[in-house]
Design a protein around this motif. Structure first.
Motif, PDB file in Angstrom:
ATOM      1  N   PRO A 264       0.634  -1.505  -0.068  1.00  0.00           N
ATOM      2  CA  PRO A 264       0.424   0.031  -0.696  1.00  0.00           C
ATOM      3  C   PRO A 264       1.094   1.235   0.174  1.00  0.00           C
ATOM      4  CG  PRO A 264      -0.708  -1.789   1.616  1.00  0.00           C
ATOM      5  CD  PRO A 264       0.698  -2.215   1.218  1.00  0.00           C
ATOM      6  N   GLU A 265       0.153   2.453  -0.596  1.00  0.00           N
ATOM      7  CA  GLU A 265       1.482   3.576  -0.572  1.00  0.00           C
ATOM      8  C   GLU A 265       1.918   4.127   0.258  1.00  0.00           C
ATOM      9  OE1 GLU A 265      -0.493   6.287  -3.505  1.00  0.00           O
ATOM     10  OE2 GLU A 265      -0.613   4.980  -5.302  1.00  0.00           O
ATOM     11  N   GLU A 266       0.501   4.078   1.333  1.00  0.00           N
ATOM     12  CA  GLU A 266       0.979   4.528   2.721  1.00  0.00           C
ATOM     13  C   GLU A 266       2.250   3.927   3.618  1.00  0.00           C
ATOM     14  OE1 GLU A 266      -2.922   2.618   3.090  1.00  0.00           O
ATOM     15  OE2 GLU A 266      -1.712   3.389   1.762  1.00  0.00           O
ATOM     16  N   GLU A 267       2.600   2.752   3.263  1.00  0.00           N
ATOM     17  CA  GLU A 267       2.915   1.552   4.239  1.00  0.00           C
ATOM     18  C   GLU A 267       4.399   2.170   3.965  1.00  0.00           C
ATOM     19  OE1 GLU A 267       3.226  -3.048   5.186  1.00  0.00           O
ATOM     20  OE2 GLU A 267       1.367  -2.630   4.098  1.00  0.00           O
ATOM     21  N   SER A 268       5.375   2.327   3.535  1.00  0.00           N
ATOM     22  CA  SER A 268       6.486   2.246   2.635  1.00  0.00           C
ATOM     23  C   SER A 268       6.554   3.052   2.406  1.00  0.00           C
ATOM     24  CB  SER A 268       6.822   0.795   2.800  1.00  0.00           C
ATOM     25  OG  SER A 268       8.870   1.203   3.366  1.00  0.00           O
ATOM     26  N   ALA A 269       8.541   3.777   2.054  1.00  0.00           N
ATOM     27  CA  ALA A 269       8.566   3.581   0.942  1.00  0.00           C
ATOM     28  C   ALA A 269       9.371   2.835  -0.458  1.00  0.00           C
ATOM     29  CB  ALA A 269       9.831   4.952   1.100  1.00  0.00           C
ATOM     30  N   GLU A 270       9.532   1.677   0.605  1.00  0.00           N
ATOM     31  CA  GLU A 270       9.989   0.804  -1.095  1.00  0.00           C
ATOM     32  C   GLU A 270       8.419   0.039  -1.415  1.00  0.00           C
ATOM     33  OE1 GLU A 270      11.771  -1.196  -2.856  1.00  0.00           O
ATOM     34  OE2 GLU A 270      12.668  -0.821  -0.897  1.00  0.00           O
ATOM     35  N   PRO A 271       8.535   0.072  -2.615  1.00  0.00           N
ATOM     36  CA  PRO A 271       7.510  -0.229  -3.013  1.00  0.00           C
ATOM     37  C   PRO A 271       7.120  -1.613  -2.922  1.00  0.00           C
ATOM     38  CG  PRO A 271       8.823  -0.263  -4.852  1.00  0.00           C
ATOM     39  CD  PRO A 271       9.330   0.589  -3.377  1.00  0.00           C
ATOM     40  N   TYR A 272       7.775  -2.913  -3.125  1.00  0.00           N
ATOM     41  CA  TYR A 272       7.878  -4.149  -3.078  1.00  0.00           C
ATOM     42  C   TYR A 272       8.026  -4.756  -1.670  1.00  0.00           C
ATOM     43  CZ  TYR A 272       7.062  -3.571  -7.843  1.00  0.00           C
ATOM     44  OH  TYR A 272       6.477  -2.700  -9.291  1.00  0.00           O
ATOM     45  N   TYR A 273       6.667  -5.404  -1.317  1.00  0.00           N
ATOM     46  CA  TYR A 273       7.513  -6.567  -0.094  1.00  0.00           C
ATOM     47  C   TYR A 273       8.813  -7.267  -0.669  1.00  0.00           C
ATOM     48  CZ  TYR A 273       2.500  -5.851   1.749  1.00  0.00           C
ATOM     49  OH  TYR A 273       1.827  -5.029   2.652  1.00  0.00           O
ATOM     50  N   PRO A 274       9.328  -7.312   0.404  1.00  0.00           N
ATOM     51  CA  PRO A 274      10.887  -8.278   0.270  1.00  0.00           C
ATOM     52  C   PRO A 274      10.573  -9.653  -0.140  1.00  0.00           C
ATOM     53  CG  PRO A 274      10.882  -7.943   2.233  1.00  0.00           C
ATOM     54  CD  PRO A 274       9.565  -6.423   1.883  1.00  0.00           C
ATOM     55  N   LEU A 275      11.447 -10.553  -1.298  1.00  0.00           N
ATOM     56  CA  LEU A 275      11.111 -12.100  -1.266  1.00  0.00           C
ATOM     57  C   LEU A 275      11.059 -12.440  -0.175  1.00  0.00           C
ATOM     58  CD1 LEU A 275      11.329 -14.599  -3.282  1.00  0.00           C
ATOM     59  CD2 LEU A 275      13.374 -13.983  -3.758  1.00  0.00           C
ATOM     60  N   PRO A 276      12.011 -12.234   0.808  1.00  0.00           N
ATOM     61  CA  PRO A 276      11.286 -13.160   2.263  1.00  0.00           C
ATOM     62  C   PRO A 276      10.412 -13.214   2.784  1.00  0.00           C
ATOM     63  CG  PRO A 276      13.641 -12.498   2.354  1.00  0.00           C
ATOM     64  CD  PRO A 276      13.596 -11.951   0.963  1.00  0.00           C
ATOM     65  N   GLU A 277       9.587 -12.121   2.602  1.00  0.00           N
ATOM     66  CA  GLU A 277       8.245 -12.240   3.370  1.00  0.00           C
ATOM     67  C   GLU A 277       6.926 -12.569   2.547  1.00  0.00           C
ATOM     68  OE1 GLU A 277       7.079  -7.874   4.489  1.00  0.00           O
ATOM     69  OE2 GLU A 277       9.181  -7.594   5.038  1.00  0.00           O
ATOM     70  N   VAL A 278       7.879 -12.384   1.372  1.00  0.00           N
ATOM     71  CA  VAL A 278       6.577 -13.334   0.492  1.00  0.00           C
ATOM     72  C   VAL A 278       6.768 -14.869   0.088  1.00  0.00           C
ATOM     73  CG1 VAL A 278       5.218 -11.206  -0.182  1.00  0.00           C
ATOM     74  CG2 VAL A 278       7.082 -12.397  -1.261  1.00  0.00           C
ATOM     75  N   ARG A 279       7.733 -15.652   0.418  1.00  0.00           N
ATOM     76  CA  ARG A 279       8.447 -16.469  -0.089  1.00  0.00           C
ATOM     77  C   ARG A 279       7.632 -17.852   0.040  1.00  0.00           C
ATOM     78  NH1 ARG A 279      13.761 -18.861  -0.954  1.00  0.00           N
ATOM     79  NH2 ARG A 279      13.617 -21.469  -1.023  1.00  0.00           N
ATOM     80  N   ASN A 280       7.397 -17.609   1.673  1.00  0.00           N
ATOM     81  CA  ASN A 280       6.106 -19.132   2.076  1.00  0.00           C
ATOM     82  C   ASN A 280       4.687 -19.234   0.990  1.00  0.00           C
ATOM     83  OD1 ASN A 280       7.905 -19.913   3.971  1.00  0.00           O
ATOM     84  ND2 ASN A 280       6.938 -19.368   5.652  1.00  0.00           N
TER      85      ASN A 280
END
Length: 537
Positions: A264-280
């Motif tokens: 979400p735009e308001e969550e972080s300056a980084e636009p995408y969740y990093p791979l380790p967080e979505v790996r599972n």
């Protein structure tokens, strides 16, 4: 005219016929194969419409109706919708439009087809068309690019032909103002209600009346064909856990579908969740996807063996598979566990007893069907359905008598100078709606789309609606009592908007008229031939 606008606003069937989007072809045209009989049911010019094409179109309509009505899609509702007629007409209409486009040398360029496909989200990755994704999606649905692109060219041609016909339609300011008047001028209507219940209580049918009624209305009581099937189910979940998912596969999926992991735009300056967080999550999705592919391979191997040995239960027993049996079901009562299987009606009712279907699929598994028994469609005897026949006979006969009385009243009102004298002679007391703006519920009467068209010609000199209307189970005789005043300033503000809206309705009306006239002309010249009636399909 308002009724016409409402009719075409709801005319989703024609939009399906003339505006089928890409994914419809992927799911419905791409998933069909097999050995249904390819006999011709109609010929339009050089185009032969086969029974297989009809079954496919019919299946599409049934799917739409099941999604729209859910558990309310009973045999009676399905009969009233008449999907057989709609499917048959849609195929003929498409062929007529394409034949006319061919005569006019109306062409669709390769660039137009390319632009349509390139712009569709189903084939785009990271904002751009992905040829690999395009071919993979088509391959998964059993299609090749050449056939798929030919289908898109066909639909674009139909749409272009429709636009060409509609572009000749114009709307004058006078026509637009008349529509504005109808939509915005208040009126007060007098009416008399003729209720069939007044007659129904007095009716006593004879045995012959009921026999004749059943014979004349056999299809209203017809018991639909029912089938009983055995099936094997190959669920993706049964294979998912045993399949390996490598780091490379996970990384390829992540970077190839990065848009799925946007924050979400308001969550972080980084636009995408990093791979380790979505790996599972990715690993789970890949297992399910690979499980679905493995389930298909197992189902296809089972199909190929059963096709050769003709031993459905023997194969299941030898491979530790469970054969599930359904109860008898009709086209509108498919068991819940099979309701999501694509083309289920085509293969349940199109195969002969003992013939195995190709591999069929829903979102979680693959299936093989084996029809094992059927109950043919039939008309029951009067003894079996006497109560139902008598109820319908009473209702229809009461309705007929009420209609006769209402028609006779309109005739007399049209011949006499004094409405009051006619009504007084019949012992009738009229009611009034009070002032209302046409377009919705009629105060004291109910909703009637047809009624509003008849208001166009009413005036103080010609106040009588010259036909009766069945609203909420009763016939109504109506006449104009008085009109309200029009808001002229509002007309000036809205006339262009009204003209545009009316244009859309008039274009659709014109196109439908053109289509019917063209079919009639082609039939007279021998270019359109119907080899089978809908009842024979």
């Amino acid at each position: 005219m308002l009724a016409l606008m409402r009719k075409h606003a709801r005319n989703w069937l024609m939009k399906i016929i003339l505006g089928i989007i890409i994914l419809v072809f992927i799911f419905y045209f791409g998933s069909i194969g097999g050995n249904l009989e390819q006999d011709a049911i109609a010929t339009v010019g050089d185009t032969v419409i086969t029974r297989e094409a009809y079954v496919r179109e019919y299946q599409n309509l049934i799917t739409v109706y099941r999604q729209r009505y859910g558990t309310k899609l009973t045999d009676e509702v399905l009969s009233a919708l008449d999907p057989k007629r709609q499917a048959f007409d849609s195929l003929v209409n498409q062929a007529v439009i394409l034949a006319t486009a061919d005569e006019l040398n109306l062409d669709v360029s390769d660039r137009e087809v390319q632009d349509l496909i390139y712009s569709h989200p189903a084939f785009r990755r990271n904002g751009h068309f992905d040829p690999g994704l395009y071919e993979q999606t088509l391959r998964y649905r059993g299609m090749n690019p050449a056939d798929f692109e030919a289908l898109q060219r066909r639909m674009l041609t139909i749409e272009k032909m429709e636009r060409l016909i509609k572009e000749s339609v114009k709307v004058s300011e006078t026509e637009a103002r008349e529509l504005y008047r109808l939509q915005n001028q208040e009126m007060n209507i007098s009416f008399v209600r003729v209720d069939p219940e007044t007659f129904e209580k007095q009716l006593v049918p004879s045995h012959d009346d009921l026999e004749d009624y059943l014979a004349d209305n056999a299809d209203r009581f017809r018991v639909p064909k029912k089938v009983k099937v055995h099936y094997l189910r190959f669920p993706a979940a049964a294979f998912a856990d045993s399949l390996s998912v490598t780091d490379t596969m996970i990384e390829d999926y992540y970077y190839g579908n990065l848009h799925q992991f946007r924050k979400p735009e308001e969550e972080s300056a980084e636009p995408y969740y990093p791979l380790p967080e979505v790996r599972n999550r990715i690993e789970s999705e890949l297992r399910i996807s690979r499980g679905f592919e493995e389930a298909y391979r197992q189902a296809k191997a089972a199909h190929d063996t059963i096709y050769q040995t003709e031993d459905f239960e023997g194969y299941a027993s030898g491979h530790d598979l469970t054969v599930t049996s359904t109860e008898f079901f009709s086209e509108s009562t498919v068991p819940d566990e099979l309701a999501g299987v694509r083309d289920i009606l085509q293969w349940s009712f199109g195969l002969g007893t003992g013939e195995t279907s190709p591999v069929l699929s829903d979102d979680g598994a693959h299936y093989l069907l084996l029809p094992v028994d059927e109950q043919p469609s039939h008309v029951p005897s009067l003894t079996e359905v006497k109560d139902a026949v008598e109820r319908r006979w009473r209702a229809d006969e009461a309705l007929r008598r009420a209609r006769d009385m209402a028609d006779n009243l309109i005739r007399r009102l049209g011949e006499e100078d004094s409405f009051e004298a006619v009504l007084r002679a019949e012992g009738l007391v009229p009611r009034e709606t009070g002032f209302f703006i046409p377009g919705g519920e009629i105060p004291g009467i109910g909703y009637s789309g047809e009624f509003f068209d008849s208001l166009l010609g009413l005036s103080e000199r010609n106040p009588l609606v010259d036909r009766v209307f069945l609203v909420n189970g009763a016939y109504h005789v109506m006449w104009l009592r008085e009109r309200g005043r029009l808001d002229e300033a509002r007309w000036e503000e809205e006339k262009e908007q009204i003209r545009t809206a009316y244009m859309s309705v008039k274009q659709e009306q014109y196109f439908q008229s053109w289509l019917e006239e063209t079919k009639a002309s082609m039939a007279r010249s021998g270019k359109l031939s119907l080899h089978r009636s809908v009842d024979e399909l």
